[in-house]
Design a protein around this motif. Sequence first.
Motif, PDB file in Angstrom:
ATOM      1  N   ARG A 278       1.019  -1.175  -0.074  1.00  0.00           N
ATOM      2  CA  ARG A 278      -0.244  -0.002   0.203  1.00  0.00           C
ATOM      3  C   ARG A 278       1.066   1.265   0.008  1.00  0.00           C
ATOM      4  N   TRP A 279       0.465   2.384  -0.773  1.00  0.00           N
ATOM      5  CA  TRP A 279       1.253   3.305  -0.520  1.00  0.00           C
ATOM      6  C   TRP A 279       1.212   3.934   0.876  1.00  0.00           C
ATOM      7  N   THR A 280       0.044   4.198   1.421  1.00  0.00           N
ATOM      8  CA  THR A 280      -0.091   4.240   2.717  1.00  0.00           C
ATOM      9  C   THR A 280      -1.419   3.516   3.165  1.00  0.00           C
ATOM     10  N   ARG A 281      -1.330   3.264   4.702  1.00  0.00           N
ATOM     11  CA  ARG A 281      -2.411   2.494   5.200  1.00  0.00           C
ATOM     12  C   ARG A 281      -3.532   3.499   5.908  1.00  0.00           C
ATOM     13  N   GLU A 282      -4.736   3.062   5.727  1.00  0.00           N
ATOM     14  CA  GLU A 282      -5.707   3.818   6.406  1.00  0.00           C
ATOM     15  C   GLU A 282      -5.840   3.304   7.967  1.00  0.00           C
ATOM     16  N   TYR A 334     -10.930   0.641  -4.092  1.00  0.00           N
ATOM     17  CA  TYR A 334     -11.828   1.499  -3.804  1.00  0.00           C
ATOM     18  C   TYR A 334     -13.072   1.303  -4.659  1.00  0.00           C
ATOM     19  N   ASN A 340     -15.088   1.784   0.682  1.00  0.00           N
ATOM     20  CA  ASN A 340     -13.816   2.036   0.409  1.00  0.00           C
ATOM     21  C   ASN A 340     -12.778   0.948   1.163  1.00  0.00           C
ATOM     22  N   PHE A 702     -14.859  17.895  -2.460  1.00  0.00           N
ATOM     23  CA  PHE A 702     -13.294  17.810  -1.958  1.00  0.00           C
ATOM     24  C   PHE A 702     -12.472  18.480  -3.231  1.00  0.00           C
ATOM     25  N   GLN A 743      -2.241  12.943  -3.214  1.00  0.00           N
ATOM     26  CA  GLN A 743      -3.152  11.829  -3.434  1.00  0.00           C
ATOM     27  C   GLN A 743      -3.929  12.495  -4.584  1.00  0.00           C
ATOM     28  N   PRO A 746      -9.580  12.105  -3.517  1.00  0.00           N
ATOM     29  CA  PRO A 746      -9.658  12.516  -2.136  1.00  0.00           C
ATOM     30  C   PRO A 746      -9.567  11.465  -0.994  1.00  0.00           C
ATOM     31  N   PHE A 747     -10.042  10.224  -1.318  1.00  0.00           N
ATOM     32  CA  PHE A 747     -10.127   9.215  -0.532  1.00  0.00           C
ATOM     33  C   PHE A 747      -8.888   8.118  -0.626  1.00  0.00           C
ATOM     34  N   GLY A 748      -8.023   8.598  -1.273  1.00  0.00           N
ATOM     35  CA  GLY A 748      -7.084   7.625  -1.818  1.00  0.00           C
ATOM     36  C   GLY A 748      -5.605   7.855  -0.981  1.00  0.00           C
ATOM     37  N   ARG A 750      -1.642   8.429   0.083  1.00  0.00           N
ATOM     38  CA  ARG A 750      -0.685   9.385  -0.062  1.00  0.00           C
ATOM     39  C   ARG A 750       0.416   8.460  -0.964  1.00  0.00           C
TER      40      ARG A 750
ATOM     41  N   PRO B  31       4.139   0.441   5.540  1.00  0.00           N
ATOM     42  CA  PRO B  31       3.720   2.000   4.911  1.00  0.00           C
ATOM     43  C   PRO B  31       3.160   2.817   6.308  1.00  0.00           C
ATOM     44  N   ASP B  32       3.271   4.123   5.921  1.00  0.00           N
ATOM     45  CA  ASP B  32       2.989   5.166   6.891  1.00  0.00           C
ATOM     46  C   ASP B  32       1.365   4.943   6.794  1.00  0.00           C
ATOM     47  N   THR B  33       0.880   5.406   8.099  1.00  0.00           N
ATOM     48  CA  THR B  33      -0.560   5.402   7.955  1.00  0.00           C
ATOM     49  C   THR B  33      -1.045   6.665   7.675  1.00  0.00           C
ATOM     50  N   PHE B  34      -2.011   6.949   6.919  1.00  0.00           N
ATOM     51  CA  PHE B  34      -2.773   8.284   6.553  1.00  0.00           C
ATOM     52  C   PHE B  34      -4.219   7.948   6.282  1.00  0.00           C
ATOM     53  N   PRO B  36      -7.294   9.605   4.798  1.00  0.00           N
ATOM     54  CA  PRO B  36      -7.865  10.551   4.036  1.00  0.00           C
ATOM     55  C   PRO B  36      -9.340  11.060   4.661  1.00  0.00           C
ATOM     56  N   GLU B  37      -9.532  12.458   4.207  1.00  0.00           N
ATOM     57  CA  GLU B  37     -10.711  12.919   4.608  1.00  0.00           C
ATOM     58  C   GLU B  37     -11.856  12.364   3.845  1.00  0.00           C
ATOM     59  N   GLN B  40     -14.732   7.053   5.097  1.00  0.00           N
ATOM     60  CA  GLN B  40     -14.109   5.832   5.808  1.00  0.00           C
ATOM     61  C   GLN B  40     -13.708   6.158   7.070  1.00  0.00           C
TER      62      GLN B  40
END
Lengths: 763, 515
Positions: A278-282, A334, A340, A702, A743, A746-748, A750, B31-34, B36-37, B40
Amino acid sequence: MQLIAQGRYETGIAELERADEIFPHPAVRYNIARALADAGHLDRAITVYRSYLRTEPDDRDAVEALLVDLKRRRAAQLATKSMSRGEPSAAGRTGEVGRTPHLYEERIVTASRRAQNPLDAPNSTTIVTAQDIRLSGITRIPELLRRVAGMDVMQITGGDSNVSMRGSNGRLANKLLILIDGRVIKNDILGSTFWEGLAIDVDQVERIEVVRGPGSSLYGADAFAGVVNIITRTPGEGGNRARVGVGDHAQLYASLSTTGRDGDLAYRAGAGFTRYPRWTREVSSARVDLRRSDFDQNVGAQNARAYLDVTRRFSKGKRLRVTSGYSHSLIDIYGVGPFNDYVVDMDHGYVDGRLDVDPLVFRLTYTHLSAFASANAAYLGHGLYETDPRQDVVGADVQFNRVFRLLAHFEHELSAGLGYRLKRVRWNYLVDEPPTENHVGVFAQDAVRVSKAVRVVLSGRVDYVPSIRTAVPSARGSVILRPSESGRQAVRASVGTAFRSPSFLESHLHLPIQLSLAGLEMLSSSSRDDDVDFRLGPENILAAELGYANQEHRAFQVETAAYYHRISDAIELADARPLTLSDVAAGLGGINPETGRFRVASGGWQNDCGVDHVFGGELGARWYGVEGIDVFANYAVNYKLLERPTGCAASADRSTSRHKVNAGVQLRSSFGLDAELSVHYQTAQRWVEQIASLEGIVDRRFDLPAYHLLNGSVGYSFLERRKARAEVVVFNALSGVVGPPPQMHPFGNRVGRRIMGFLSYRL
Amino acid sequence: MTSPLVHFLRSYCVNIAWLSCLLSIAGCGEPDTFVPEGPQGGPAGAIAGQLVYSGPLPCTRDGRIVGSAVMMVFDRRSLPPPDGVGRTPVGLSVITGEELFSPVYHQLSFEPDGKLRCPPPDGPQVTVSAAWHVAPLSAGEYHVRGFYDHDGDYNPALIIAQLPTRGDIAGGAIRNLAGVMAGGPVEYAVIGLGDLDHNGLRVIGEAGARVDGVTVNLVLALPHERPLFRFRGVLDSQFANDRVERVVVPSDYPIATFDLADPAGTEESFVRLQLDANLKSEEQALAAASPFFLAVEDAQFAMSREDVDRNGVIDGLDHIPETSLVPALTPLGLLSKLQDGSSLRPQVAPVVVMPAMTLHEGLATTAQLTADFGEITGELMLALRPAVLCIDESRPNAELTLLLARERDDAGRALIEDPEAVQQGLSARFGRPVRMVYGCLPQGRYATNLVYPSGQAWTVPNEAGICAATETESQDGRLCGTRAKLESQSVVIEIGAPTDPVYCEAHPTPSTCLP
C-alpha cells in the motif's frame, strides 16, 4: 544503413544485428537479410528472410518471390564458385533501397479492428512503444499510460489504478474499453478493470494502442471514451527472458518467459509474481475502535500469474492462435459509495482462441473470475460485507474483412462482424439468481479511399443489452485527409456516439447497506418497490473531434486534437428514499431478520439528470534528432460545463485536471547505458463524491491540489550481446520534498516515492 | 529549519538504506498510516459491554421471536426530552430477540399457525445477556439508554413508531440500579470517551478510543403507552385564534395579565391548546390498522407532578419557572420549530423549542395540585409560553439562548419570578451556560410534542397526517399514496407576524435563534 550504403557491409550488418537484439523489429530483420544478400552471404540471407516471413509481413508474396530468386542464385553461386573472400557478389544484390525511411513505422490494429497506419485511423491514436516500456522501467501497465496525452491515471491504493481519458476520471473507472490482444478484460461484476490482477506483466507487452474517442460503433458497449488495446509479444519472437526486481517497502517483481518456434508452430509461455505495498495504510495496527479483516494490512497488490500463447500457421491467410492465462491476486481497491478500502482475493483465468481464415476471423473466449472479498476494516458493530462473487463469460465473435473496389476509383476496406456474449454472475450483493445475460452485437465499417488524399470511414453497430431490454445503436463517421505529397500528414474530423451499459452491480444490486447508526440500514437495490417501471438506462456520449498529425520529418512528429463530448445519463448512486408509511403498508421496512438491522430507507442507482459538455484538446510532439536521444512532450486541456435541466440538482465537479503536461527524455547509448527521465504535472481537481451520512446519500465536495510526478530509470546492459541488464527505477522521485506526497483521489492513499532495482537476463 | 535539499538527500539516503536492506531481506517497514478525509473515517470512539435483560419472556410470531433490544447513545449535552431537546442518538445498536433469547429458546412457545403468542402477565421472568458495541463516536460524554421492544412495533424510520410503548422493557447504562429497582428515579451513567487534553476537553487519539465493560440493564417495564393525542380546540381571547387547524401566535406575544391573584385572567392571557388523548372517533379504526398500528383502544394521558430538580422527591421546588406557586406537570409540552418547507423535519441549526405549560383543568386547578397528584385522564391543556430555547448543537459548549418575547405583562408585572434561578436550572439541565435575552420569537412552523418522564413522547404533525414526498396525496386529501391520511395528525402551530412591528424592531429575534 549508411555503412551499408558505403559498402561497409560487415560493420553495417553487425550494427543492424545489435539493433535487432535491443529492439527486435521486422523491418530491421528485412534490412539485415537484404544486406547479407548484397554482401553475398546468401545462406544467412535466406535464413534471416525466413525469420522475417514468420512475422507475417504484408509483403509476404514479394519476399517469398525474392527467396525463390535467392535460392536460385545460391545454387548458381555454388555451381560457379564465383564467391571470393570478402567481395560482395552481384548475385545477391537486390538493387533495392533499404527500408530506412519508415524503419519504425508502426501499424495499429485497434482503431478499425484491423491493421492500419495510425495516420489512417478514424480516431486519435497513440502508441506506447516497446521502447517506452523498456526504458521507463515501469512495471504497472496503467502508469505506462500516464504519458499519453489526455489520459487520467489515478492510483487510489497500491492495488487500485483507475484509467480514463478526456474528462471521465472517477473511481471504479469504467469509461474505457480495455483489451489484451483484442480480448475484453474488464470484469462484468463491477464494470471496471483490475489492472493488478492480469495474467500478463509488462515484460509480455509489445506495445499499447490507445484510441481516444468513442469506439462503440466497432466494439459495442463500454468503449465509451476510448479503447486501450495491450498487444502482447508475438510467440516465437524475442527469446527467453528472466527479470527480477526488488524495491523499498518490500516491492517485488519477477517475470520469466520462454518462447520458441518449430516450423509453423510458435509458442510463448510466461510466469510472474508482483508485490506492491500500500502507498499508505488507512488503518494502523494500534486502532482499538474497529475490527480488521484477516488480509495483510501492508499489501496493496500481490499477483502470481502464468500465461501461454500458441500460434500455428496452416497456410497463407490461415492461422490459429490460442492463449490462456491464470492469475491469483490480492488487491486493495476502492468501490463506490460507502465501499472504500476493500480487499479482493481472486482467481482469474481465461482461454481465448482465434482462427484467421482469410477473409474471416473467428474468436471464442471463456473467462472466469472468482473471489473472496471484504472491507478491510470496519468500526465495531459494523460489518465487513464479506462476499464471494463469481463471474463466467463466454464470448464468440466472427469478423469479415475485405478490400475491394466497388466503383473504379473507390477502394473499400470493409469490415463486418457479429458478436455474442454470455455473462453469468453469482454474487450475494445482487438479487438471488440474477439472470444470465445474452448480449448480441452486429457491426460494420467501411473505410473508403476516395483518393490518395481522402479517406472516409463510416462505422455502425447495434447492440442488444439485456439489462435494459433495448437494442442500442452506435455510429461513427470520419474524414481523413492526407494533404501532403508524401502522405505523412493527416487531418482528421470525426463524429461518433457510444454508450456504456449498466454493469451487473448496477443492474441487479440488492444489498442492505449499514448506516452510520449501526442498527440501521438502507436497502440499495436496482429495482424500486415504489416504482416498478423504473429502469436504469445506459450512459451516452456524443463526441466530435478535429485532429492533425504530422510525421513528415524523420526526426520529429507532432499531433494535435480538439474535441467536444456531450455526456448524458451518467449512472450514479440514487438519492436515498426514506421509508414511508406506504412502504410499511406494502410490508416493507421493519427489522431485517438476516442482518438484525432496521431498514429505514431505500437507495440504488439513477441516471444523472445533468448533461456534461466537455471541451478539450491535446498537443503532443516527439523529437529524435540526435541518435540515441528521444524527447517527448504533450499537453492536454479539459473544460467541463454542467447543464442542469429544470428541476435537476446535479452537482458540478472537476475531477479531471484542467491542464496536464507530460514530458520526458530517453537515452540509448552504444555502450549499453540507457535511461529515461519523465515528468508529469496536473492541476488541481474538485471532486464531488456521493457518501452515506445520517441524512442518506449526500454529495460532498473535496478539493485536491495540483501535483507532479518525476520518474526516472537508468539501465546498463552488459555481458556478451548485452544479455544481462541492471536497472534502477524511481517513481515520484520528488515526493515529500515539495509538500506531502500527493493524493490522486480525495479518499486515496498518499502516493509516495518508490525505488526498485532490477536484474534481467536474456537467453 | 532543514533546507529542502538536505531533506531530499536525507530521504534518499534513507531510501538507499532501505533498498540495501531489501536486497538482503525483503520486507522492511510498514507503509505509513494516513487517513484521508472522507467517509471511511479516522480514529473514533467505541463503547462496548454487555446488555442484561431482566423481564418477561418475549412474544413469538410466525416462528420467530418478536422484538429486539435497542440501545441508543446520546451526547450528554444533547439528551432527549425530558432531559434535553436532543432528537437523534449519535449511536444506535440493535440486538435481535433471536440472539438475545437464544439461551432460553427452549422456554418459548410458538403458535402452530404462526399467530402472535405472548407470555401470560404472571409468567416467569428471565435474565439474559448479550454483547453489544457502538461505534463510531466522537470524543465526549455519553448516556446509553435502551429498551426491549416487546411488542415489535418499534420502527426508527417513523416518528409514530420510534419510541418504546407500553410493555417494553426500558433501561440503560444505569448508575443506581438498586435504587431504580426500588422505585427510585433513573440516574444514567456518564461514559467519557477519549482522553482529557490540557483544556479539559476530551480528544480521540490516533489509535481511537474505547470504553469496555459498559453494562446496559433493561429492567423497567413501561406502564404507559406513548401520549398519543389530537388537538380538540384552541382557547385564545387575545389573537383571534378559533380553529386549531390554524393557530398563529404573534412573535411579540404580548401577555395581558400575569397575576396569580387573578388566575383566570392570567390563563386567558395565554394561547391554550386543548388536547385529547386519542384520535377522532372516525379515525380510530384506521389508526389501529396497518400501517399505523396506533394504540387507540384505551388511550389516556398519565398526568402527574414533574420532578423538576430530578431529586426523586416531589416538593415545592418542582414548579414552573415563572413562579413557585404553580407546580410543573407531566407530560411536558414542547413545541419544536420545523425546518422551512418541511412538516416533519425539525430545524437543527439552531434547535428552537418553546416549552409549553401543562395544565390540568386550568391554571387555578393546577395551582392546587398536591405532591401526590397522579391521574389518568383523557384530556389536558397546553398554555403556550412567550419564550423559546435556542440551542446550537454543533457547538456543544456554546451558550444556550433563552429568548423571552416579553419581560413583563401589560401591567408591568414580571413574567418570571426569579430569572437567575431559571437560568441556573436550565444551565444545569443542558450542561452549558444560558443567556437570557428579550426579543421577538422566531417566526415559523412548530410541531407539538408531549413527553413523559420516561422519555416516551408523541409528536404532531407526524407521518400519519403528512404525505411523504413519494406519496401522492389524493384529490380529496384522504389518502397518501395507497394508505389513509389521518387529518388530526397534520396540525402545525405557527409563530407569525407581531402585533406590534415597532416592538420587534426594537427587540429583534437574536441571530442565535435564526437559521
